[in-house]
Design a protein around this motif. Structure first.
Motif, short mmCIF file in Angstrom:
data_model
loop_
_atom_site.label_atom_id
_atom_site.label_comp_id
_atom_site.label_asym_id
_atom_site.label_seq_id
_atom_site.Cartn_x
_atom_site.Cartn_y
_atom_site.Cartn_z
N ASN A 18 0.83 -1.21 0.00
CA ASN A 18 0.00 0.00 0.00
C ASN A 18 0.86 1.26 0.00
OD1 ASN A 18 -2.70 1.13 0.07
ND2 ASN A 18 -2.18 1.82 2.13
N PHE A 27 -1.86 6.42 -4.98
CA PHE A 27 -3.07 5.62 -4.93
C PHE A 27 -3.08 4.81 -3.65
CE2 PHE A 27 -5.31 1.58 -5.85
CZ PHE A 27 -6.57 2.10 -6.08
N ASP A 28 -4.06 5.03 -2.80
CA ASP A 28 -4.20 4.32 -1.53
C ASP A 28 -5.17 3.16 -1.75
OD1 ASP A 28 -4.51 3.44 1.05
OD2 ASP A 28 -4.81 5.43 1.90
N LEU A 29 -4.63 1.95 -1.87
CA LEU A 29 -5.43 0.77 -2.16
C LEU A 29 -6.39 0.45 -1.02
CD1 LEU A 29 -5.97 -1.58 -4.11
CD2 LEU A 29 -4.18 -2.86 -2.92
N ALA A 31 -7.74 2.49 1.16
CA ALA A 31 -8.82 3.48 1.13
C ALA A 31 -9.77 3.22 -0.03
CB ALA A 31 -8.25 4.89 1.04
N ALA A 32 -9.23 2.82 -1.17
CA ALA A 32 -10.07 2.56 -2.34
C ALA A 32 -10.98 1.36 -2.11
CB ALA A 32 -9.20 2.33 -3.57
N ILE A 33 -10.47 0.34 -1.43
CA ILE A 33 -11.27 -0.86 -1.20
C ILE A 33 -12.29 -0.66 -0.08
CG2 ILE A 33 -11.15 -3.25 -0.36
CD1 ILE A 33 -8.46 -3.51 -1.80
N GLY A 36 -12.49 4.94 1.60
CA GLY A 36 -11.81 6.19 1.94
C GLY A 36 -11.01 6.08 3.21
N GLN A 37 -10.08 7.03 3.37
CA GLN A 37 -9.19 7.01 4.53
C GLN A 37 -9.91 7.25 5.84
OE1 GLN A 37 -6.15 9.89 3.69
NE2 GLN A 37 -4.85 8.38 2.67
N SER A 42 -11.30 1.26 7.12
CA SER A 42 -9.94 1.62 6.69
C SER A 42 -9.06 1.91 7.90
CB SER A 42 -9.96 2.85 5.78
OG SER A 42 -10.53 2.54 4.54
#
Length: 92
Positions: A18, A27-29, A31-33, A36-37, A42
């Motif tokens: 990550n 790209f924050d994987l 957060a994407a999955i 969000g952060q 997350s």
């Protein structure tokens, strides 16, 4: 204990991947999955990765025998087919 160490190493690897994606592609994987952060899930993943990092730091300071689950390591034999050193001393 082996299971906990395996989970910790897996989460450390996920965190490293990550961070690599963040550094290279912004790209924050995680957060994407997980939405969000700022999402609760997350934050839980980030916390578990951080705790796993602390666990694996502790593994750096343990003896290898303790990490292997008590497996006995044997030193290799450096003997030769010609005999022991004491045989050589008698001939002189």
């Amino acid at each position: 204990m082996q299971t906990l160490r395996g989970i910790a190493w897996t989460l450390v690897i996920i965190g490293a991947i990550n961070w690599g994606l963040i550094g290279l592609f912004q790209f924050d994987l995680v957060a994407a999955i997980f939405g969000g952060q700022d999402s609760g899930l997350s934050r839980i993943i980030y916390s578990l990765v951080g705790i796993s990092g602390l666990i694996t730091i502790g593994l750096l300071f343990t003896k290898a025998d303790d990490r292997d689950g008590g497996a006995v390591r044997r030193d290799p034999s450096f003997g030769t087919e010609f005999g022991e050193d004491s045989d050589i001393d008698r001939d002189l």
